[in-house]
Structures are given as structure tokens and as C-alpha cells.
Design an enzyme around this catalytic site. Structure first.
Site, PDB file in Angstrom:
ATOM      1  N   ARG A 122     -12.291   1.976   8.312  1.00 37.95           N
ATOM      2  CA  ARG A 122     -10.439   2.825   7.577  1.00 37.95           C
ATOM      3  C   ARG A 122     -10.423   4.091   6.950  1.00 37.95           C
ATOM      4  NH1 ARG A 122      -4.946  -0.290   4.059  1.00 37.95           N
ATOM      5  NH2 ARG A 122      -3.889  -0.163   6.416  1.00 37.95           N
ATOM      6  N   ASP A 169       1.225  -1.239   0.169  1.00 34.52           N
ATOM      7  CA  ASP A 169       0.336   0.109   0.462  1.00 34.52           C
ATOM      8  C   ASP A 169       0.505   1.037  -0.480  1.00 34.52           C
ATOM      9  OD1 ASP A 169      -2.277   1.805   0.629  1.00 34.52           O
ATOM     10  OD2 ASP A 169      -3.116   0.630   2.470  1.00 34.52           O
ATOM     11  N   GLY A 209      -7.252  -7.545   4.554  1.00 34.05           N
ATOM     12  CA  GLY A 209      -7.467  -6.519   6.393  1.00 34.05           C
ATOM     13  C   GLY A 209      -6.729  -8.395   7.109  1.00 34.05           C
ATOM     14  N   ASP A 263      -3.442 -10.827   9.844  1.00 33.36           N
ATOM     15  CA  ASP A 263      -1.726 -10.053   9.843  1.00 33.36           C
ATOM     16  C   ASP A 263      -1.136  -9.986  11.017  1.00 33.36           C
ATOM     17  OD1 ASP A 263      -2.484  -8.565   7.365  1.00 33.36           O
ATOM     18  OD2 ASP A 263      -3.997  -6.187   8.501  1.00 33.36           O
ATOM     19  N   LYS A 280      -0.735  -8.306  -4.515  1.00 28.49           N
ATOM     20  CA  LYS A 280      -1.773  -8.575  -3.652  1.00 28.49           C
ATOM     21  C   LYS A 280      -2.636  -7.768  -4.231  1.00 28.49           C
ATOM     22  CE  LYS A 280      -0.684  -8.029   0.829  1.00 28.49           C
ATOM     23  NZ  LYS A 280       0.152  -7.602   2.440  1.00 28.49           N
ATOM     24  N   CYS A 318      -6.619 -10.621   0.062  1.00 33.46           N
ATOM     25  CA  CYS A 318      -6.042 -10.545   0.941  1.00 33.46           C
ATOM     26  C   CYS A 318      -7.719  -9.571   1.391  1.00 33.46           C
ATOM     27  CB  CYS A 318      -4.627  -9.495   1.248  1.00 33.46           C
ATOM     28  SG  CYS A 318      -4.513  -8.881   3.136  1.00 33.46           S
ATOM     29  N   ASP A 367      -6.418  -6.589  -1.484  1.00 31.20           N
ATOM     30  CA  ASP A 367      -6.675  -6.442  -0.438  1.00 31.20           C
ATOM     31  C   ASP A 367      -8.494  -5.936  -0.223  1.00 31.20           C
ATOM     32  OD1 ASP A 367      -6.663  -5.974   1.849  1.00 31.20           O
ATOM     33  OD2 ASP A 367      -4.344  -5.095   1.635  1.00 31.20           O
ATOM     34  N   MET A 368      -8.923  -5.805   0.466  1.00 30.26           N
ATOM     35  CA  MET A 368      -9.821  -5.680   0.862  1.00 30.26           C
ATOM     36  C   MET A 368      -9.933  -5.110   2.227  1.00 30.26           C
ATOM     37  SD  MET A 368     -12.865  -6.739   2.132  1.00 30.26           S
ATOM     38  CE  MET A 368     -14.587  -6.604   1.373  1.00 30.26           C
ATOM     39  N   ASN A 369      -9.942  -3.959   3.155  1.00 31.96           N
ATOM     40  CA  ASN A 369      -9.685  -3.459   4.592  1.00 31.96           C
ATOM     41  C   ASN A 369     -11.330  -3.193   5.116  1.00 31.96           C
ATOM     42  OD1 ASN A 369      -7.206  -4.168   4.717  1.00 31.96           O
ATOM     43  ND2 ASN A 369      -6.394  -2.709   3.018  1.00 31.96           N
ATOM     44  N   TRP A 414       0.917  -3.630  -4.525  1.00 27.81           N
ATOM     45  CA  TRP A 414      -0.500  -3.615  -3.875  1.00 27.81           C
ATOM     46  C   TRP A 414      -1.358  -3.224  -4.600  1.00 27.81           C
ATOM     47  CZ3 TRP A 414      -3.761  -0.243  -1.690  1.00 27.81           C
ATOM     48  CH2 TRP A 414      -4.532  -1.135  -0.809  1.00 27.81           C
TER      49      TRP A 414
END
Ligand code: DGJ
Length: 727
Positions: free
Chosen positions: A439, A363, A524, A544, A472, A522, A474-476, A407
Site C-alpha cells: 500500500r 484516514d 486492514g 473490511d 481507530k 484494525c 489501523d495497520m495496513n 484514525w
């Protein structure tokens, strides 16, 4: 292989070590007969088809006095016709009625696997049985699909619901499967947790009533995984019957386990019916996600081996089957958002000295992204931070002989981003209500194909212009404000599902365009660790939480359902950033080596001595890499009950084994722990590298190896290789 016995009206399915059998009653109901260890078709199933209606059991047909849906074991129970247990379907007709009564119409057996449209599914060499059931009053057809693969003990199921009439039908629940078990004392195993503490094993007795395992997060979630197992009360790692249920799906799910008054157990599941309604207009169909039903008679190790074999052979993309996964180093725990070109170039230089295959820039490389309050959605290089963009970094990786990974968080948008400013109503949520942030970010409306297109184009531009071998994804955050301004009111009940379909569509398009790309999932950490994701992402960032001790629980739980190679596991700094626990390099390696391996630490701060350790670890991982990917996993000590963790991975031919784990707390004058090895060949001799000794498979299994006392969190690591046959 599927077979229909026309005379007895019985369907048989036989796969590797499993049989699945059901019949059609005189009145056209599907009666479930058997699911378990392989049996012969000549065995009599008559006894199983006796039901005992009680005085309150409704009878649908007067002449049918010994059959009531109330007590029958069924294949796809009918709603509101006298079965008071949970039903896999709730369908509302235009007159408001939810009564359903499906009866058998026809069947077909086809080579190859049928699969639900627009969704990930089991693939590569299946056979499909389709049963058509029709409710003539409701004018609704359901197509029950069963898929088997000869090399596995998993049967998959999904349902297509089709409106045969002219009036709208609303599906208020449209599960993927239902199965009844004859009165049994069983325990339920679930994988429960929370962010940074995912997939802990919980075992509870199944008692009368309904227990539901579900997610409303818009993702399969860190909280409860879609995998559940039903196991005999006295199950052990090596003995006992175990049934695993999972969904090839990444959104809201529900699995209900119901024990009836007679002690029968019903398991049913699919898309969570909470906040779900699918509209079927005249002639329209709705496909459910595919569910997996796996059986093993060989305890929990047998069950997870069967699950792993199925996932490796029929879920993971075959393009990754014969190639080793890269050993990556990721900069997130070293730099978070605080980097620039010089910092990353230095990082790449140092990373190349330790021998990793791929550097992954996490990130912070795009848009205006100096912290987590801005930039998501702007998939363009941040040239203020990275002078010349990604090119100099990728060039340096090439010079150093390593590949480059990047990412993305494609489903999200920051309010402070050009994408948000330029695309009105691109996020989900009602227009007159401020959507909740998490977030600091909002969720893009992926139920709108145009939004998916835009994100695809932006990502494609980056991937077209740069030599990127690894992504990668991601999904936060979870999904709130579940409303799409793109969908009409009568389709809002489909929003959560359509959002997931949008994610699948984007992943599919990226993989089609970049066939040699490897994508790591991914959310989080492990917030979306499921079979739907694994279809696209052959490995997923497990958590994580990288503290080796905590990881023993997370990885142990995850391994019940998912193969080791699907779990990304990295060695990080000690003391650990989350727990401050200090654990040796050796032990951190022993735990991280049980997966798709890498490092996530500041390589620029490693001493020469540490660099040497890391180089040796990478060399050692390469010796077990293909075993970890393809071998059979055996659990020996559980972090949930034994105060230590130890597993072995044994090659399919039983020639090589790797034993890894960690002891937790030590104490003075403790007795040695004996590790009795599992899965070896009794008739082979094995050289145990760490002991410099050759011992027989029988000895290793029955006598075992003592593990010396050491210190808190000491590692266990043994490498065995077969030398020659015992006479
Ligand atoms: C959450 C992931 O789990 C981390 O590994 C890292 O990629 C951060 N997101 C970046 O925001």
C-alpha cells in the site's frame, strides 16, 4: 485453586469447570496426567501414568525400564533426549549442542497472576503455580507458569527461560506451552481466510504427523488466526468435549498439532520459531507470550461461552466493563480521502440527526494525505484540507451532542512524508536493499524505542490538544524486510518480537495517559484480531468486508474464540461496495447488531425514510446493547453448513434473549425453517415480541418457532423476555 500433593508428587489445578493435573516422575520429569472436565482429587490417576516404550524407545536411565520420553505424556517435553515428537524448546549452547534435559527443581504457588514482562496478559484475580526446571549441563532454567481464575475454565501458561551460566545460549524455539493428550480421535478447528474474508471455520481430522497453524506476517494476520480448537469427532454445538488454544500475542505465532504413532496428540505453541532466535547472555531471561487453554464439555457453544467469559473478565480492560460501547459512524466508506472541512461538517450534522454517539474521522486528516501514497508518520492536521484543523469539527460534534473519534496508523511511514525525510533509518529493512512497499508504505522500526517515543509524542500532541474520545488504530500492511538497523547482529533474530513489543508499549502509554479513551483495533479489517490486541483495544474492526452475507461467516468464525462485543460491526451501503450484493436495511442491521455496532456510510445521502429506519435501528440496538456485550452466545444455524445463519444471545440470568440471523437464498414452496431456541430456562415463560405470544422455555427449546419464507437474504430477529415462572 492449585494444590501439590507432596506424597504422590502430583500438582492439581481446579478452576470453574475444569481440572488440570500433572506429576513429577522419580527422575524429575513432568508427566502430564489430565486436562478436562472437573474431577475429584480422590479419583485414581495411576492408570494414566503407564507408558509402553517400544523397542526403539530410548531410555534415559537404565534402571528406568518402563519410562521413556518417547511415549510418555509430558508437560514440557525435552529436546533430543529420546522424544521424537516436536518439542517446545530448541536451545543452542555455545558448544553448538541443542540437547536439552530439564528436570524438576522446585515449585511455588502465589496469589495473584504472574505475567510475562512487557506483554499483554491475563489479569484480575488469578493464582499462579510456578514450576522451576533446570538443565544442569546447559545451565538453563525454565520457569513454567500456570495461571488460573476461579470464575473461568481457562488455564493460562507462559514460560520464562533463564541462562544460569556464563556462556551465551541461543533460543531457536521458545514456545509458551506444550500439552499431550492420551490417544484420541480428534478434529482440528482453525479460523482461516484472507483479507476481507477472515476467520472462516475449517474442520479437519487430526492424522499422524504434524500440522502447523502459523503466521510469518509480523501480525497474527487475516490468514490464520492464533485460535485453534481440538474437538471430539462427534462434537456438536451443544454436546462433546472441546479444547480451545489461543495466544495473548499479536505477532508471528505457531501452533503445532502432532499425532504420534501411538495416536497421542501433542499441542504446542508460541512465537513462531521461523526467523526467530533469542539470545540469552549470562543471567538474562526471556519471557514467552501467555497462552490460553480452555475446556468445555458442552460442545462448541460451551467452548465459545467459556472463551468469551474469560476474555471479558480477564483480557479486556476493566475500564470498559461497565460502560456501554459507543454507536459510531465512520466516514471512510462515504468519502475515503476526498473530504474537506465543509464535507465533514455536513457529515457531522447529518450524523447527529440519526442518533449515533460518536463520529469517527478516518484516514486522510493529517500530513499530506490525499491518497494512500503519502503522509503516514506526519500526525499533524492537514490544514489545507481541514481549515482550522480538527477544532471546528470537534466543536461541531460538541454542539450536536456527539463525541469525536480519530484514525491513526502509528506503525507506518510513507516515503513521501516529513517524518521519513527527517528521521534517517526510521523504517525497517537492510540499509543496502530497497525495502518492499505494500500500500505504498513502509514499516517504522518499533524495535527502536526512540522511534516509538517520537510517534507517541506526535499522537499525544493531537490527543492533548483536542477532545478525542475514540481512536481507530489501523495497520495496513504485513512486515517484510525484517531487519532493524538499531539492533546488533546477534539480536536480529529477536526483531519480529521486539517490533510487537514496541506496538504494545505505544498502546500502553497512550492508554495510561488517556484513561477514558476507547481504542478500536484494525489491521486492514481483521488482520490482527487476537487476544494481545484485545488487551488494549476492547473492540476490533472485524473485516473490511461488510457485506452482511459474507459477514455471517466472518462473525460466526470470529465468535468461536472472541466475544461479540469485541467485534466492530457496521451497517454499510447496499449494494455493498465490495460484493455489489443488495441486502435490506433490516438484514444488514440484524447482522451488524451482533457486535460493537455502528454505521459506515454516507449519511448525507440518506433519504428521510432511510434516516427514520436508521434512527429506529439505533434505538433497537440500544435495547440489546448490554445483552450483546454480556450475554451467552448460542449458535443455532451455521453459514458453513446450513445455508443460513442464526444465533441467540441469552442473558446470564436467562431472562432476556435476542435471536438474530439471516436466511440465504429462498425458493418457492420452501418449508418453514424451525428455530429451536437454546439457553433459555425451561421453567420460565417468555414473551416473544415479534409474535406477540408468550411461550414456555421448554416449548421454545423443544418445539421451536417457525420462520416464514420471505425473500433472499431475509433477516431473522426475535426479542424474548421472561414473564413469569411456570408453576
Ligand atoms: C483499512 C481499514 O480497514 C478501513 O476501515 C479504513 O480505515 C482504511 N484502512 C483507511 O485507510
Amino acid at each position: 485453586m492449585f494444590r501439590f500433593d507432596e506424597k504422590k508428587r502430583v500438582f492439581f489445578a481446579h478452576a470453574k469447570d475444569v481440572s488440570y493435573i500433572f506429576s513429577i516422575t522419580d527422575k524429575g520429569y513432568l508427566r502430564h496426567l489430565y486436562f478436562g472436565a472437573k474431577i475429584s482429587e480422590t479419583d485414581s490417576l495411576e492408570l494414566l501414568s503407564k507408558d509402553f516404550p517400544n523397542s526403539f524407545s530410548p531410555i534415559c536411565y537404565e534402571e528406568d525400564t518402563i519410562f521413556s520420553l518417547d511415549v510418555a505424556l509430558q508437560e514440557f517435553p525435552t529436546n533430543q533426549r529420546g522424544d521424537f515428537r516436536s518439542s517446545p524448546i530448541v536451545a543452542r549452547s555455545s558448544n553448538g549442542s541443542r540437547v536439552c534435559d530439564f528436570v524438576y527443581d522446585s515449585y511455588s504457588i502465589t496469589d495473584g497472576e504472574k505475567f510475562p514482562s512487557d506483554m499483554p496478559h491475563a489479569r484480575y484475580g488469578g493464582q499462579t503455580l510456578t514450576i522451576n526446571l533446570i538443565d544442569k549441563v546447559k545451565k538453563l532454567k525454565i520457569e513454567l507458569n500456570y495461571i488460573i481464575f476461579e470464575d473461568c475454565s481457562t488455564i493460562t501458561r507462559y514460560v520464562s527461560y533463564k541462562n544460569l551460566g556464563d556462556e551465551d545460549i541461543y533460543l531457536e524455539r521458545a514456545f509458551s506451552y506444550s500439552i499431550d493428550f492420551f490417544s484420541k480421535e480428534m478434529n482440528l478447528i482453525t479460523l482461516a481466510g484472507r483479507p476481507a474474508f477472515e476467520r472462516n471455520v475449517e474442520i479437519t481430522p487430526i492424522t499422524q504427523g504434524v500440522k502447523s497453524i502459523s503466521s510469518t506476517c509480523g501480525a497474527s494476520s487475516h490468514i490464520l488466526n492464533p485460535f485453534v480448537a481440538l474437538v471430539e469427532k462427534d462434537i456438536s454445538n451443544d454436546y462433546g468435549n472441546a479444547y480451545g488454544f489461543n495466544l495473548i500475542y499479536s505477532g508471528n505465532f505457531k501452533t503445532s498439532i502432532e499425532k504420534s504413532s501411538l495416536g497421542d496428540i501433542r499441542v504446542l505453541g508460541g512465537i513462531n520459531d521461523e526467523s526467530f532466535t533469542a539470545l540469552l547472555k549470562a543471567g538474562e531471561s526471556f519471557d514467552t507470550p501467555e497462552a490460553t487453554l480452555t475446556f468445555s464439555a458442552n460442545g462448541l457453544n460451551g467452548l465459545s461461552q467459556a472463551e468469551h467469559d474469560f476474555v471479558r473478565a480477564h483480557i479486556l480492560d476493566e475500564r470498559y466493563r461497565d460502560v456501554e460501547r459507543p454507536i459510531v459512524v465512520n466516514n471512510w466508506e462515504a468519502t475515503d480521502f476526498r473530504f474537506d472541512t465543509d464535507i465533514i461538517l455536513d457529515y457531522i450534522d447529518k450524523a447527529s440527526e440519526i442518533g449515533v454517539d460518536t463520529f469517527v474521522l478516518d484516514d486522510g486528516w493529517f500530513g499530506k494525505r490525499d491518497d494512500d501514497t503519502s503522509g503516514l508518520g506526519d500526525w499533524v492536521e492537514n490544514t489545507t484540507k481541514l481549515k482550522g484543523g480538527l477544532a471546528p469539527l470537534i466543536d461541531r460534534c460538541k454542539q450536536k451532542g456527539i463525541k469525536f473519534g480519530l484514525w491513526f496508523e502509528p506503525e507506518m511511514v510513507s516515503v513521501d512524508s516529513d517524518f521519513y525525510r527527517q528521521n534517517e533509518n526510521c523504517n525497517i529493512g537492510e540499509l543496502d536493499r530497497l525495502p518492499a512497499k505494500s500500500r505504498h508504505q513502509l514499516v517504522l522500526d518499533f524495535s527502536n524505542p526512540k522511534t516509538v517515543d517520537k510517534i507517541f509524542n506526535a499522537i499525544a500532541k493531537i490527543l492533548d490538544n483536542n477532545d478525542i474520545s475514540y481512536v481507530k488504530w489501523d495497520m495496513n500492511r504485513y512486515i517484510s524486510d525484517n531487519f532493524s538497523s538499531y539492533l546488533p547482529p546477534e539480536r536480529q533474530g529477536e526483531f519480529n518480537h521486539r517490533q510487537v513489543l514496541g506496538v504494545y508499549d505505544l498502546a500502553e502509554r497512550i492508554l495510561n495517559r488517556y484513561p477514558s479513551l476507547i481504542m478500536e483495533g484494525c489491521a486492514g479489517g481483521g488482520g490482527r484480531f487476537d487476544l494481545g490486541m484485545l488487551y488494549y483495544f476492547p473492540q476490533i474492526w472485524t473485516s473490511d468486508n461488510t457485506d452482511a452475507l459474507e459477514r455471517t461467516k466472518i462473525q460466526y468464525g470470529t465468535s468461536l474464540a472472541y466475544p461479540l462485543i469485541a467485534t466492530s460491526c457496521h451497517v454499510t451501503h447496499s449494494p455493498n461496495a465490495l460484493t455489489q450484493r443488495q441486502i435490506s436495511w433490516e438484514t444488514r442491521f440484524a447482522i451488524a447488531s451482533l457486535g460493537a455496532f455502528g454505521y459506515e456510510l454516507d449519511v448525507t445521502k440518506l433519504t428521510d425514510e432511510e434516516k427514520k429506519i436508521v434512527r429506529e435501528q439505533i434505538a433497537e440496538y440500544k435495547t440489546v446493547r448490554s445483552l450483546v456485550k454480556n450475554g451467552d452466545l448460542f449458535r443455532i444455524f451455521s453459514p458453513f453448513s446450513d445455508g443460513m445463519f442464526c444465533v441467540s444471545v441469552v442473558s446470564k440470568d436467562k431472562d432476556v434473549a435476542y435471536v438474530a440471523g439471516m436466511k440465504w437464498l429462498d425458493a418457492p414452496n420452501n418449508k418453514h425453517v424451525i428455530i429451536k431456541l437454546k439457553g433459555l430456562d425451561d421453567n420460565k415463560n417468555y414473551f416473544v415480541k415479534e409474535l406477540g405470544l408468550t411461550l414456555s422455555g421448554k416449548y421454545l427449546k423443544n418445539v421451536g418457532l417457525p420462520i416464514k419464507n420471505g425473500y433472499d437474504f431475509a433477516q431473522i430477529s426475535l426479542h424474548l423476555s421472561a414473564v413469569k415462572k411456570v408453576g
